[in-house]
Design a protein around this motif. Structure first.
Motif, PDB file in Angstrom:
ATOM      1  N   SER A 114       8.175  26.768   8.219  1.00 46.48           N
ATOM      2  CA  SER A 114       8.721  26.541   9.543  1.00 46.48           C
ATOM      3  C   SER A 114       9.288  27.807  10.187  1.00 46.48           C
ATOM      4  CB  SER A 114       9.821  25.478   9.453  1.00 46.48           C
ATOM      5  OG  SER A 114      10.570  25.413  10.637  1.00 46.48           O
ATOM      6  N   ILE A 115       8.822  28.096  11.389  1.00 39.09           N
ATOM      7  CA  ILE A 115       9.378  29.205  12.171  1.00 39.09           C
ATOM      8  C   ILE A 115      10.775  28.848  12.663  1.00 39.09           C
ATOM      9  CG2 ILE A 115       9.102  30.489  14.341  1.00 39.09           C
ATOM     10  CD1 ILE A 115       6.076  30.383  13.848  1.00 39.09           C
ATOM     11  N   VAL A 116      10.975  27.574  12.995  1.00 33.33           N
ATOM     12  CA  VAL A 116      12.297  27.151  13.475  1.00 33.33           C
ATOM     13  C   VAL A 116      13.327  27.244  12.364  1.00 33.33           C
ATOM     14  CG1 VAL A 116      13.603  25.261  14.519  1.00 33.33           C
ATOM     15  CG2 VAL A 116      11.223  25.632  15.180  1.00 33.33           C
ATOM     16  N   SER A 117      12.958  26.904  11.136  1.00 29.19           N
ATOM     17  CA  SER A 117      13.915  27.005  10.031  1.00 29.19           C
ATOM     18  C   SER A 117      14.298  28.461   9.764  1.00 29.19           C
ATOM     19  CB  SER A 117      13.352  26.353   8.764  1.00 29.19           C
ATOM     20  OG  SER A 117      12.277  27.098   8.241  1.00 29.19           O
ATOM     21  N   LYS A 118      13.362  29.377   9.996  1.00 37.62           N
ATOM     22  CA  LYS A 118      13.689  30.802   9.853  1.00 37.62           C
ATOM     23  C   LYS A 118      14.698  31.219  10.914  1.00 37.62           C
ATOM     24  CE  LYS A 118       9.196  31.951   7.836  1.00 37.62           C
ATOM     25  NZ  LYS A 118       7.890  32.607   8.052  1.00 37.62           N
ATOM     26  N   ARG A 172      21.851  25.572  14.771  1.00 36.53           N
ATOM     27  CA  ARG A 172      22.248  26.834  15.389  1.00 36.53           C
ATOM     28  C   ARG A 172      22.129  26.632  16.878  1.00 36.53           C
ATOM     29  NH1 ARG A 172      19.152  32.714  14.892  1.00 36.53           N
ATOM     30  NH2 ARG A 172      20.485  33.835  16.401  1.00 36.53           N
ATOM     31  N   GLY A 173      23.254  26.599  17.555  1.00 35.17           N
ATOM     32  CA  GLY A 173      23.240  26.281  18.979  1.00 35.17           C
ATOM     33  C   GLY A 173      22.745  24.861  19.170  1.00 35.17           C
ATOM     34  N   THR A 174      21.668  24.710  19.913  1.00 37.85           N
ATOM     35  CA  THR A 174      21.083  23.381  20.129  1.00 37.85           C
ATOM     36  C   THR A 174      19.724  23.263  19.426  1.00 37.85           C
ATOM     37  OG1 THR A 174      20.080  24.104  22.214  1.00 37.85           O
ATOM     38  CG2 THR A 174      22.270  23.099  22.334  1.00 37.85           C
ATOM     39  N   VAL A 175      19.609  23.947  18.304  1.00 39.79           N
ATOM     40  CA  VAL A 175      18.373  23.947  17.513  1.00 39.79           C
ATOM     41  C   VAL A 175      18.636  23.285  16.172  1.00 39.79           C
ATOM     42  CG1 VAL A 175      16.562  25.378  16.475  1.00 39.79           C
ATOM     43  CG2 VAL A 175      17.636  26.089  18.621  1.00 39.79           C
ATOM     44  N   GLU A 233       8.510  28.185  31.711  1.00 40.96           N
ATOM     45  CA  GLU A 233       8.658  26.739  31.820  1.00 40.96           C
ATOM     46  C   GLU A 233       9.971  26.303  31.171  1.00 40.96           C
ATOM     47  OE1 GLU A 233       6.114  22.622  30.893  1.00 40.96           O
ATOM     48  OE2 GLU A 233       5.567  24.514  29.896  1.00 40.96           O
ATOM     49  N   GLU A 234      10.651  25.384  31.798  1.00 40.58           N
ATOM     50  CA  GLU A 234      11.899  24.860  31.245  1.00 40.58           C
ATOM     51  C   GLU A 234      11.747  23.365  30.959  1.00 40.58           C
ATOM     52  OE1 GLU A 234      15.368  25.838  33.457  1.00 40.58           O
ATOM     53  OE2 GLU A 234      14.868  27.977  33.643  1.00 40.58           O
ATOM     54  N   LEU A 235      12.050  22.988  29.714  1.00 40.54           N
ATOM     55  CA  LEU A 235      11.952  21.592  29.286  1.00 40.54           C
ATOM     56  C   LEU A 235      13.262  21.148  28.657  1.00 40.54           C
ATOM     57  CD1 LEU A 235       8.407  21.754  27.596  1.00 40.54           C
ATOM     58  CD2 LEU A 235       8.957  20.755  29.824  1.00 40.54           C
ATOM     59  N   ASP A 236      13.464  19.855  28.592  1.00 37.17           N
ATOM     60  CA  ASP A 236      14.705  19.330  28.014  1.00 37.17           C
ATOM     61  C   ASP A 236      14.664  19.357  26.488  1.00 37.17           C
ATOM     62  OD1 ASP A 236      15.820  18.901  30.494  1.00 37.17           O
ATOM     63  OD2 ASP A 236      15.122  16.823  30.629  1.00 37.17           O
ATOM     64  N   ILE A 237      13.802  18.549  25.892  1.00 36.23           N
ATOM     65  CA  ILE A 237      13.713  18.473  24.431  1.00 36.23           C
ATOM     66  C   ILE A 237      12.315  18.877  24.006  1.00 36.23           C
ATOM     67  CG2 ILE A 237      13.848  16.987  22.401  1.00 36.23           C
ATOM     68  CD1 ILE A 237      15.832  15.240  23.887  1.00 36.23           C
ATOM     69  N   VAL A 238      12.232  19.906  23.174  1.00 35.22           N
ATOM     70  CA  VAL A 238      10.959  20.384  22.643  1.00 35.22           C
ATOM     71  C   VAL A 238      10.943  20.174  21.136  1.00 35.22           C
ATOM     72  CG1 VAL A 238       9.495  22.406  22.233  1.00 35.22           C
ATOM     73  CG2 VAL A 238      10.569  22.064  24.477  1.00 35.22           C
ATOM     74  N   ILE A 239       9.879  19.545  20.651  1.00 35.79           N
ATOM     75  CA  ILE A 239       9.684  19.317  19.226  1.00 35.79           C
ATOM     76  C   ILE A 239       8.503  20.160  18.778  1.00 35.79           C
ATOM     77  CG2 ILE A 239       9.094  17.587  17.467  1.00 35.79           C
ATOM     78  CD1 ILE A 239      10.362  15.477  19.370  1.00 35.79           C
ATOM     79  N   VAL A 240       8.710  20.996  17.778  1.00 39.60           N
ATOM     80  CA  VAL A 240       7.655  21.865  17.276  1.00 39.60           C
ATOM     81  C   VAL A 240       7.007  21.196  16.067  1.00 39.60           C
ATOM     82  CG1 VAL A 240       7.070  24.133  16.368  1.00 39.60           C
ATOM     83  CG2 VAL A 240       8.883  23.905  18.079  1.00 39.60           C
ATOM     84  N   ILE A 271      13.731  21.072  18.263  1.00 41.34           N
ATOM     85  CA  ILE A 271      13.703  20.391  16.968  1.00 41.34           C
ATOM     86  C   ILE A 271      12.479  20.885  16.204  1.00 41.34           C
ATOM     87  CG2 ILE A 271      13.627  18.169  15.781  1.00 41.34           C
ATOM     88  CD1 ILE A 271      14.625  16.923  18.487  1.00 41.34           C
ATOM     89  N   GLY A 272      12.712  21.547  15.089  1.00 36.27           N
ATOM     90  CA  GLY A 272      11.618  22.076  14.282  1.00 36.27           C
ATOM     91  C   GLY A 272      11.105  21.050  13.287  1.00 36.27           C
ATOM     92  N   CYS A 273       9.855  20.654  13.463  1.00 31.07           N
ATOM     93  CA  CYS A 273       9.174  19.757  12.522  1.00 31.07           C
ATOM     94  C   CYS A 273       7.872  20.421  12.103  1.00 31.07           C
ATOM     95  CB  CYS A 273       8.899  18.402  13.177  1.00 31.07           C
ATOM     96  SG  CYS A 273      10.377  17.549  13.768  1.00 31.07           S
ATOM     97  N   ASP A 274       7.950  21.734  11.868  1.00 31.68           N
ATOM     98  CA  ASP A 274       6.756  22.549  11.664  1.00 31.68           C
ATOM     99  C   ASP A 274       6.493  22.888  10.200  1.00 31.68           C
ATOM    100  OD1 ASP A 274       9.162  23.895  12.181  1.00 31.68           O
ATOM    101  OD2 ASP A 274       8.180  25.727  12.831  1.00 31.68           O
TER     102      ASP A 274
END
Length: 398
Positions: free
Chosen positions: A159-163, A283-286, A2-9, A152-155
């Motif tokens: 946070s997995i995104v911050s890692k 990092r990139g678009t994260v 699946e491809e999405l534009d903006i994903v918030i975790v 966008i990591g809000c976990d």
């Protein structure tokens, strides 16, 4: 895939606020929340002036005010060996302060989102970069992969995104906090003030939410290492009541008569001010927001309000680069990165100040050495002469 534009975790305060801010700018996003229902831990927040300004931009402030008393002052009391050593009373904020139940805020934010925005039961296990496009790919526990143009990591604190961004792990304080509610069917009769009492190795606070409901917390500065491994709520209640055994009868009755199902115990953690100052939050678009970015202790009461500010600022920065059509206007990866960089620049100065004041205040509360206390007091006086100056901040319009 699946491809999405903006994903918030993460479907907590930061994630929902960011999604709602984007929605109010006409930009679609998808929120992935690991739980089968929106998260309810945390009990309540004290929202200060800057937080209400952000809530106003999100369009939910008036709704939340309906079930929340205004708080007129803050009272700090220090008791040592049964003797009151100090008591001070002053304004709690440069403007409006109210206690807000976390569930009320989560529901207000979630209900303002378009149907289908929030995906429950969507737990991510890893993030990687797509080698062909350099956009992030999120892998879910159910085996599904989602490619996002913006992640966008809000976990939260783990946070997995911050890692994925390479941020240092958050650090643990020696303290543990228990939060809860007590209901008074005939009214509590307390002043509309936030009162905080430090007695030896315990700090406890009380915040009226309504004329019948009180939010309270107990911070145990020296707590058993296994104190988060209780089998049931009764164990938490017994520990909490024992920790306030030297407090007034009124205070003990408040803890004793609490709604036991609302009790929530956690070890306090934080991201150090020097990490907030130096970390690369893109990092990139994260990127990240909320506790994933700037987890802080509760000592100046700005964690929730700062997360609300993050959402407003991030949405504004993305909209300024992408426009109302968002990803539909052929926005380039470079434009997305510029928007995130603008967000990080705007937030870093604010967050360094908040995290530094929180860190020093927490260390002062925990300190036992007179010399250490004096040093921390001097640092706070020099760096933060107006100790509630942080409430003056306005994150600006969407």
């Amino acid at each position: 895939m699946e491809e999405l534009d903006i994903v918030i975790v993460g479907g907590g305060i930061a994630g929902l606020a960011t999604s709602l801010a984007l929605h109010r700018k006409g930009i679609k996003s998808t929120v992935l929340e690991r739980s089968e229902s929106v998260r309810s831990e945390g009990a309540a927040f004290g929202i200060q002036t800057n937080g209400w300004l952000a809530l106003q931009q999100l369009g939910v402030a008036d709704k939340l005010r309906l079930n929340s008393l205004p708080i007129h002052q803050i009272r700090d009391v220090m008791i040592e060996k049964g003797i009151k050593r100090r008591e001070s009373v002053g304004p709690a904020s440069h403007g409006e302060v109210r206690g807000v139940i976390r569930n009320d805020m989560v529901r207000a934010l979630a209900h303002a989102l378009p149907i289908g925005t929030l995906r429950l039961g969507s737990q991510i296990v890893s993030v990687k970069r797509d080698e062909a496009t350099s956009f992030p790919i999120v892998h879910l526990r159910n085996g599904q992969d989602i490619k996002a143009k913006v992640l966008i990591g809000c976990d939260g604190s783990n946070s997995i995104v911050s890692k994925f961004l390479g941020l240092n792990p958050t650090k643990a304080l020696g303290s543990r906090a228990v939060r809860g509610f007590t209901n008074y069917p005939n009214g509590h009769g307390f002043q509309q003030e936030f009162i905080r009492i430090k007695m030896d190795n315990v700090v406890s606070g009380r915040l009226p939410i309504t004329h019948n409901l009180v939010f309270w917390f107990v911070v145990m500065l020296k707590c058993p290492q296994d104190s988060t491994n209780f089998k049931n709520q009764e164990d938490v209640a017994r520990l909490t009541l024992a920790s306030v055994c030297e407090f007034s009868e009124e205070w003990k009755e408040m803890v004793k008569n609490c709604d036991i199902d609302t009790l929530y115990i956690s070890r306090l953690r934080y991201r150090s001010p020097w990490d907030v100052m130096s970390s690369k939050f893109r990092r990139g678009t994260v990127t990240v927001a909320g506790d994933s970015m700037h987890l802080m202790g509760p000592f100046i009461g700005q964690g929730c309000s700062a997360a609300l500010e993050d959402g407003v600022v991030l949405a504004r920065c993305l909209w300024s680069k992408l426009g109302q059509d968002g990803m539909n206007n052929g926005s380039s990866r470079k434009q997305i990165q510029e928007a995130i960089d603008e967000y990080v620049r705007e937030r870093r100065g604010r967050l360094v100040g908040l995290s530094t004041q929180t860190y020093l205040t927490g260390r002062l509360i925990e300190a036992s050495s007179p010399a250490t206390k004096l040093l921390l007091i001097l640092l706070l006086m020099i760096l933060f002469r107006d100790h509630i100056g942080h409430t003056r901040y306005d994150c600006g319009p969407l």
